[in-house]
Design a protein around this motif. Structure first.
Motif, mmCIF file in Angstrom:
data_model
loop_
_atom_site.group_PDB
_atom_site.id
_atom_site.type_symbol
_atom_site.label_atom_id
_atom_site.label_comp_id
_atom_site.label_asym_id
_atom_site.label_seq_id
_atom_site.Cartn_x
_atom_site.Cartn_y
_atom_site.Cartn_z
ATOM 1 N N GLN A 263 0.827 -1.207 0.000
ATOM 2 C CA GLN A 263 0.000 0.000 0.000
ATOM 3 C C GLN A 263 0.862 1.258 0.000
ATOM 4 O O GLN A 263 0.580 2.218 -0.717
ATOM 5 C CB GLN A 263 -0.917 -0.013 1.219
ATOM 6 N N GLN A 264 1.932 1.233 0.787
ATOM 7 C CA GLN A 264 2.831 2.378 0.822
ATOM 8 C C GLN A 264 3.523 2.573 -0.526
ATOM 9 O O GLN A 264 3.661 3.708 -1.007
ATOM 10 C CB GLN A 264 3.881 2.187 1.923
ATOM 11 N N GLN A 265 3.917 1.462 -1.161
ATOM 12 C CA GLN A 265 4.546 1.563 -2.476
ATOM 13 C C GLN A 265 3.583 2.134 -3.506
ATOM 14 O O GLN A 265 3.972 2.958 -4.348
ATOM 15 C CB GLN A 265 5.042 0.188 -2.920
ATOM 16 N N ILE A 266 2.319 1.694 -3.431
ATOM 17 C CA ILE A 266 1.309 2.211 -4.361
ATOM 18 C C ILE A 266 1.101 3.703 -4.142
ATOM 19 O O ILE A 266 1.002 4.491 -5.100
ATOM 20 C CB ILE A 266 -0.017 1.438 -4.196
ATOM 21 N N LEU A 270 1.765 6.555 -6.764
ATOM 22 C CA LEU A 270 0.680 7.461 -7.136
ATOM 23 C C LEU A 270 1.104 8.913 -6.938
ATOM 24 O O LEU A 270 0.805 9.776 -7.781
ATOM 25 C CB LEU A 270 -0.559 7.155 -6.291
ATOM 26 N N ASN A 271 1.798 9.178 -5.847
ATOM 27 C CA ASN A 271 2.277 10.544 -5.618
ATOM 28 C C ASN A 271 3.258 10.969 -6.708
ATOM 29 O O ASN A 271 3.208 12.106 -7.194
ATOM 30 C CB ASN A 271 2.954 10.635 -4.244
ATOM 31 N N LEU A 277 2.184 14.186 -13.676
ATOM 32 C CA LEU A 277 1.047 14.716 -14.426
ATOM 33 C C LEU A 277 0.897 16.222 -14.216
ATOM 34 O O LEU A 277 0.571 16.963 -15.148
ATOM 35 C CB LEU A 277 -0.242 13.993 -14.010
ATOM 36 N N ASN A 278 1.118 16.664 -12.985
ATOM 37 C CA ASN A 278 1.082 18.103 -12.719
ATOM 38 C C ASN A 278 2.096 18.842 -13.598
ATOM 39 O O ASN A 278 1.791 19.884 -14.181
ATOM 40 C CB ASN A 278 1.399 18.369 -11.241
ATOM 41 N N GLU A 279 3.292 18.270 -13.683
ATOM 42 C CA GLU A 279 4.333 18.897 -14.483
ATOM 43 C C GLU A 279 3.958 18.901 -15.969
ATOM 44 O O GLU A 279 4.175 19.897 -16.680
ATOM 45 C CB GLU A 279 5.655 18.153 -14.270
ATOM 46 N N VAL A 280 3.380 17.796 -16.430
ATOM 47 C CA VAL A 280 2.958 17.712 -17.834
ATOM 48 C C VAL A 280 1.897 18.768 -18.142
ATOM 49 O O VAL A 280 1.994 19.514 -19.136
ATOM 50 C CB VAL A 280 2.428 16.297 -18.155
ATOM 51 N N ASP A 332 -6.680 17.075 -9.679
ATOM 52 C CA ASP A 332 -7.633 16.007 -9.964
ATOM 53 C C ASP A 332 -7.567 15.764 -11.464
ATOM 54 O O ASP A 332 -7.905 16.640 -12.254
ATOM 55 C CB ASP A 332 -9.048 16.410 -9.531
ATOM 56 N N PHE A 333 -7.137 14.548 -11.854
ATOM 57 C CA PHE A 333 -6.904 14.287 -13.268
ATOM 58 C C PHE A 333 -7.997 13.430 -13.897
ATOM 59 O O PHE A 333 -7.834 12.969 -15.031
ATOM 60 C CB PHE A 333 -5.544 13.609 -13.445
#
Length: 478
Positions: A263-266, A270-271, A277-280, A332-333
């Motif tokens: 869960q931590q890896q996911i 995700l982060n 995505l924010n950068e894109v 939010d994507f």
């Protein structure tokens, strides 16, 4: 007054009453000299397969017709000779199980009057076959429980108040690195981290105080302690075991350390994806802003007609850039708030068409604050609204005529988003149609609607002006 004799213990009517009213798993009855049921307890009535009320006043021959030939000689020996028949065994058939003789152990004892005469028979009977069936079923149930308990991949244990282990399964021992003998008769806190022990023991006390009121306690996460000293992340659940004395509780334990690591890896992945995505979106927005700026600079070196075309193109580019700007801002994507999107879009339109918008009010109504649009539909939707609003600003109000444009957005009961853009201008000429070559905007609009599976419709406007409907289906158009 009658004297009760040969009753195996009770010597009075009160004693007999106590026997009949008890919960002993023994069938009891009193027969008169005609072998009619004067009294019968619930257990014997159940054994015989008749209701208590139906048995009273009836003869044994009527209640147990198939068994009577076997029982009559024994009953007669008691009535006629006063001979007790103690702890004899017979195979007889009862109405409850026709065609299936069952083994019974019974005693027939004489009831004596004061003068020694036999006035009736006290019957005590136990259906041994029924007891054996119940005992077999219990053994089978216990074997199944033991099999599931021992083979379960989850750690399982049975504890009793105040929290001592009665049973532990191999999975629990393996999970904590303890042999069974190191856990049995010890309290559960031996498996808990120091910081969890006091709190968990308090919960166990509360649970043992009222276990019957709970079907299953909600699963809880606690920190356990391995035999070698390292910590284990656990998820535990408590289930009371019915009809146990003292009260016993089944504990189910799962090691969720691996699950928490995954869960931590996911979450970390995700982060990282969110940052990317924010950068894109930020870079795409910046690139579109650069294109818009280039178009603005180019418009300084062309004639008025070309300047108007470049302004329209620059405004369209800004409408597309707005999508990426909002996605960057809102983090939010998947979707975006349609009301906010339309309000920001109209601000851009007003800035681009200042000369027209000074006298024309543009109003956005998206009352449903939860109204959101899929990100895959957002750009095409923005361009559709942009083309319709700018068309009204440029053509619906000639000669600086004042007026208004209204954008109403809502979600219909079929799940579709419906956006109506209307104005109170002069209306469309009769020879103007969507998709024709009158303008680039009118050519673009059917293509944009088709791209997101939307329906674009020219509405009748009785009050004058022009009205368009954009009906957008729910979700990703692909």
């Amino acid at each position: 007054m009658s004297q009760w004799a040969q009753l195996g213990g009770p010597s009075s009517r009160a004693g007999l009453d106590a026997m009949f009213n008890s919960d002993l798993p023994v069938g009891l009855a009193v027969l008169d000299r005609e072998l009619r049921y004067v009294r019968i307890n619930h257990m014997l009535a159940q054994f015989n397969g008749v209701d208590m009320e139906q048995a009273l006043g009836r003869c044994v021959a009527d209640v147990l017709p198939r068994a009577y030939p076997t029982l009559e000689p024994l009953l007669r020996a008691v009535l006629d000779r006063g001979e007790p028949q103690v702890d004899f065994k017979v195979f007889i058939e009862v109405p409850q199980q026709p065609g299936e003789p069952s083994e019974w152990e019974a005693s027939y004892l004489p009831i004596l009057e004061a003068d020694g005469a036999v006035s009736g028979v006290l019957v005590k009977a136990v259906n041994i076959s029924a007891q054996q069936r119940v005992s077999k079923a219990l053994r089978g149930s216990e074997a199944r429980f033991r099999s599931v308990f021992e083979a379960s991949p989850d750690g399982m244990a049975v504890v009793q108040e105040p929290g001592r282990f009665v049973l532990v399964n191999p999975s629990l021992c393996k999970m904590f690195g303890h042999p069974p003998e190191a856990l049995l008769d010890r309290e559960v806190d031996v498996l808990l981290h120091d910081g969890e022990q006091v709190l968990h023991l308090e919960r166990m006390k509360g649970y043992f105080a009222n276990p019957s009121l709970r079907r299953m306690a909600p699963k809880r996460q606690v920190l356990g302690r391995h035999a070698q000293g390292h910590s284990i992340n656990l998820e535990i659940a408590l289930t009371p075991l019915a009809d146990t004395q003292p009260v016993q509780v089944l504990i189910t334990v799962m090691d969720i350390s691996q699950r928490l690591r995954v869960q931590q890896q996911i979450e970390e992945a995700l982060n990282a994806k969110t940052v990317l995505l924010n950068e894109v979106h930020h870079r795409v927005k910046n690139n579109l802003q650069i294109i818009a700026s280039l178009l603005r600079l180019q418009s300084n070196n062309v004639d008025e007609s070309a300047r108007a075309v470049l302004r329209d193109s620059r405004s369209r580019v800004k409408a597309m850039a707005l999508t990426h700007q909002l996605l960057y801002e809102m983090d939010d994507f998947a979707s975006m708030h349609l009301g906010l999107y339309l309000e920001r879009l109209i601000e851009l339109v007003k800035q681009a068409y200042t000369d027209q918008s000074e006298l024309i009010g543009i109003h956005v109504n998206a009352a449903d604050k939860a109204l959101r649009i899929d990100v895959q539909q957002a750009v095409a939707c923005a361009l559709l609204v942009h083309e319709l609003v700018t068309n009204s600003l440029k053509h619906a109000f000639p000669n600086r005529r004042p007026g208004g444009v209204w954008i109403d957005a809502n979600r219909h009961e079929d799940g579709h988003i419906r956006i109506v853009i209307r104005d109170d201008g002069i209306g469309l000429p009769t020879d103007v149609h969507l998709g024709r070559r009158e303008s680039l905007g009118f050519q673009l609009m059917p293509m944009l609607a088709e791209q997101i599976g939307a329906r674009l419709e020219l509405l009748e406007s009785p009050a004058g002006g022009t009205a368009f409907l954009i009906d957008i289906p729910e979700g990703d158009p692909s």
